[in-house]
Design an enzyme around this catalytic site. Structure first.
Site, PDB file in Angstrom:
ATOM      1  N   HIS A  13       2.273  70.358  34.009  1.00 35.40           N
ATOM      2  CA  HIS A  13       3.055  71.605  33.930  1.00 35.40           C
ATOM      3  C   HIS A  13       2.180  72.798  34.323  1.00 35.40           C
ATOM      4  O   HIS A  13       2.612  73.677  35.064  1.00 35.40           O
ATOM      5  CB  HIS A  13       3.548  71.846  32.492  1.00 35.40           C
ATOM      6  CG  HIS A  13       4.560  70.866  31.981  1.00 35.40           C
ATOM      7  ND1 HIS A  13       4.429  70.228  30.768  1.00 35.40           N
ATOM      8  CD2 HIS A  13       5.732  70.439  32.505  1.00 35.40           C
ATOM      9  CE1 HIS A  13       5.483  69.445  30.568  1.00 35.40           C
ATOM     10  NE2 HIS A  13       6.282  69.546  31.605  1.00 35.40           N
ATOM     11  N   SER A  60       5.244  64.662  29.114  1.00 33.69           N
ATOM     12  CA  SER A  60       5.074  64.971  27.690  1.00 33.69           C
ATOM     13  C   SER A  60       5.301  63.714  26.853  1.00 33.69           C
ATOM     14  O   SER A  60       4.640  63.519  25.828  1.00 33.69           O
ATOM     15  CB  SER A  60       6.067  66.055  27.266  1.00 33.69           C
ATOM     16  OG  SER A  60       5.852  67.223  28.000  1.00 33.69           O
ATOM     17  N   ARG A  70       7.410  64.713  40.516  1.00 36.92           N
ATOM     18  CA  ARG A  70       6.262  63.815  40.447  1.00 36.92           C
ATOM     19  C   ARG A  70       6.445  62.612  41.361  1.00 36.92           C
ATOM     20  O   ARG A  70       5.647  62.334  42.231  1.00 36.92           O
ATOM     21  CB  ARG A  70       6.054  63.333  39.003  1.00 36.92           C
ATOM     22  CG  ARG A  70       5.588  64.403  38.047  1.00 36.92           C
ATOM     23  CD  ARG A  70       5.749  63.983  36.622  1.00 36.92           C
ATOM     24  NE  ARG A  70       7.151  63.733  36.324  1.00 36.92           N
ATOM     25  CZ  ARG A  70       7.645  63.532  35.111  1.00 36.92           C
ATOM     26  NH1 ARG A  70       6.829  63.486  34.069  1.00 36.92           N
ATOM     27  NH2 ARG A  70       8.924  63.347  34.922  1.00 36.92           N
ATOM     28  N   LYS A  73      17.605  68.010  19.442  1.00 35.04           N
ATOM     29  CA  LYS A  73      16.416  67.171  19.658  1.00 35.04           C
ATOM     30  C   LYS A  73      15.482  67.268  18.460  1.00 35.04           C
ATOM     31  O   LYS A  73      15.530  68.230  17.698  1.00 35.04           O
ATOM     32  CB  LYS A  73      15.675  67.629  20.916  1.00 35.04           C
ATOM     33  CG  LYS A  73      16.183  66.984  22.188  1.00 35.04           C
ATOM     34  CD  LYS A  73      15.126  67.123  23.276  1.00 35.04           C
ATOM     35  CE  LYS A  73      15.552  66.456  24.575  1.00 35.04           C
ATOM     36  NZ  LYS A  73      14.561  66.673  25.644  1.00 35.04           N
TER      37      LYS A  73
HETATM   38  O1  PNS Z   1      11.418  69.498  30.574  1.00 39.08           O
HETATM   39  P1  PNS Z   1      12.781  68.934  30.778  1.00 39.08           P
HETATM   40  O2  PNS Z   1      13.301  68.334  29.478  1.00 39.08           O
HETATM   41  O3  PNS Z   1      12.867  67.996  31.944  1.00 39.08           O
HETATM   42  O4  PNS Z   1      13.739  70.200  31.127  1.00 39.08           O
HETATM   43  C1  PNS Z   1      15.126  70.037  31.326  1.00 39.08           C
HETATM   44  C2  PNS Z   1      15.833  71.398  31.366  1.00 39.08           C
HETATM   45  C3  PNS Z   1      15.497  72.226  30.143  1.00 39.08           C
HETATM   46  C4  PNS Z   1      15.404  72.164  32.606  1.00 39.08           C
HETATM   47  C5  PNS Z   1      17.370  71.122  31.439  1.00 39.08           C
HETATM   48  O5  PNS Z   1      17.727  70.223  30.458  1.00 39.08           O
HETATM   49  C6  PNS Z   1      18.197  72.384  31.283  1.00 39.08           C
HETATM   50  O6  PNS Z   1      18.246  73.214  32.165  1.00 39.08           O
HETATM   51  N1  PNS Z   1      18.856  72.505  30.115  1.00 39.08           N
HETATM   52  C7  PNS Z   1      19.652  73.655  29.763  1.00 39.08           C
HETATM   53  C8  PNS Z   1      21.139  73.324  29.832  1.00 39.08           C
HETATM   54  C9  PNS Z   1      21.647  73.496  31.245  1.00 39.08           C
HETATM   55  O7  PNS Z   1      21.518  74.538  31.848  1.00 39.08           O
HETATM   56  N2  PNS Z   1      22.263  72.440  31.797  1.00 39.08           N
HETATM   57  C10 PNS Z   1      22.830  72.471  33.130  1.00 39.08           C
HETATM   58  C11 PNS Z   1      21.905  71.900  34.161  1.00 39.08           C
HETATM   59  S1  PNS Z   1      22.179  70.179  34.278  1.00 39.08           S
END
Ligand code: PNS
Length: 155
Positions: free
Chosen positions: A16, A127, A89, A40
């Site tokens: 990150h 993570s 990645r 979560k």
């Molecule tokens: O680090 P991560 O868990 O891969 O991040 C995922 C994240 C936070 C970017 C994604 O889950 C997100 O944007 N969540 C907020 C809800 C949202 O906007 N959903 C619509 C996009 S699918």
């Protein structure tokens, strides 16, 4: 141009950090946005994650760290950011990332997702992997910023 770098960051890894550092050279401002997801059960609280990310990015003057709940695009609008930054990645990341990018475009056409290829040294890193190693008392100091390794050692 302001870019949001959204994620769970539970915890932030060197992968990150690599994306944040490289992103900070491309955009005027990067806002690292920690998703606060009450359903979560994270290892670290949102407050702790904010502290960890702030500490490990303190050398970058155009990086801000914040948390949000709800939709990423709504947070982006609020912050007047038109770019979502994400790291890629491996090929298996692509499917989920493309789906998210397309979904976000349907929610707000004013946003673009920009992908940076993660540095190859960190292409295996997540993570979840860090938490798996930490659970069994293994060394994670080569995978996360120093302050995070210290926090993990305290657990
Ligand atoms: O680090 P991560 O868990 O891969 O991040 C995922 C994240 C936070 C970017 C994604 O889950 C997100 O944007 N969540 C907020 C809800 C949202 O906007 N959903 C619509 C996009 S699918």
């Amino acid at each position: 141009m302001i870019a949001i770098y959204p994620g769970s960051f539970d915890p932030i890894t060197l992968g990150h950090l690599d994306i944040i550092e490289r992103g900070s050279r491309l955009f005027e401002q990067i806002i690292v946005a920690v998703l606060s997801n009450p359903s979560k059960h994270p290892l670290f609280s949102v407050e702790k994650r904010l502290e960890q990310i702030r500490y490990s990015t303190s050398h970058l003057t155009n990086v801000e760290v914040d948390s949000f709940s709800g939709l990423t695009v709504e947070y982006a609008k609020l912050r007047q950011a038109t770019v979502l930054l994400r790291g890629l990645r491996v090929l298996s990341d692509f499917e989920k990332e493309l789906q998210m990018s397309h979904t976000n475009q349907t929610l707000w056409a004013g946003v673009e997702t920009v992908f940076l290829a993660t540095t190859k040294e960190y292409s295996f890193l997540s993570s979840s992997i860090v938490k798996e190693i930490a659970k069994f008392g293994g060394n994670v100091s080569h995978l996360v910023p120093e302050n995070v390794a210290r926090d993990i050692a305290l657990y």
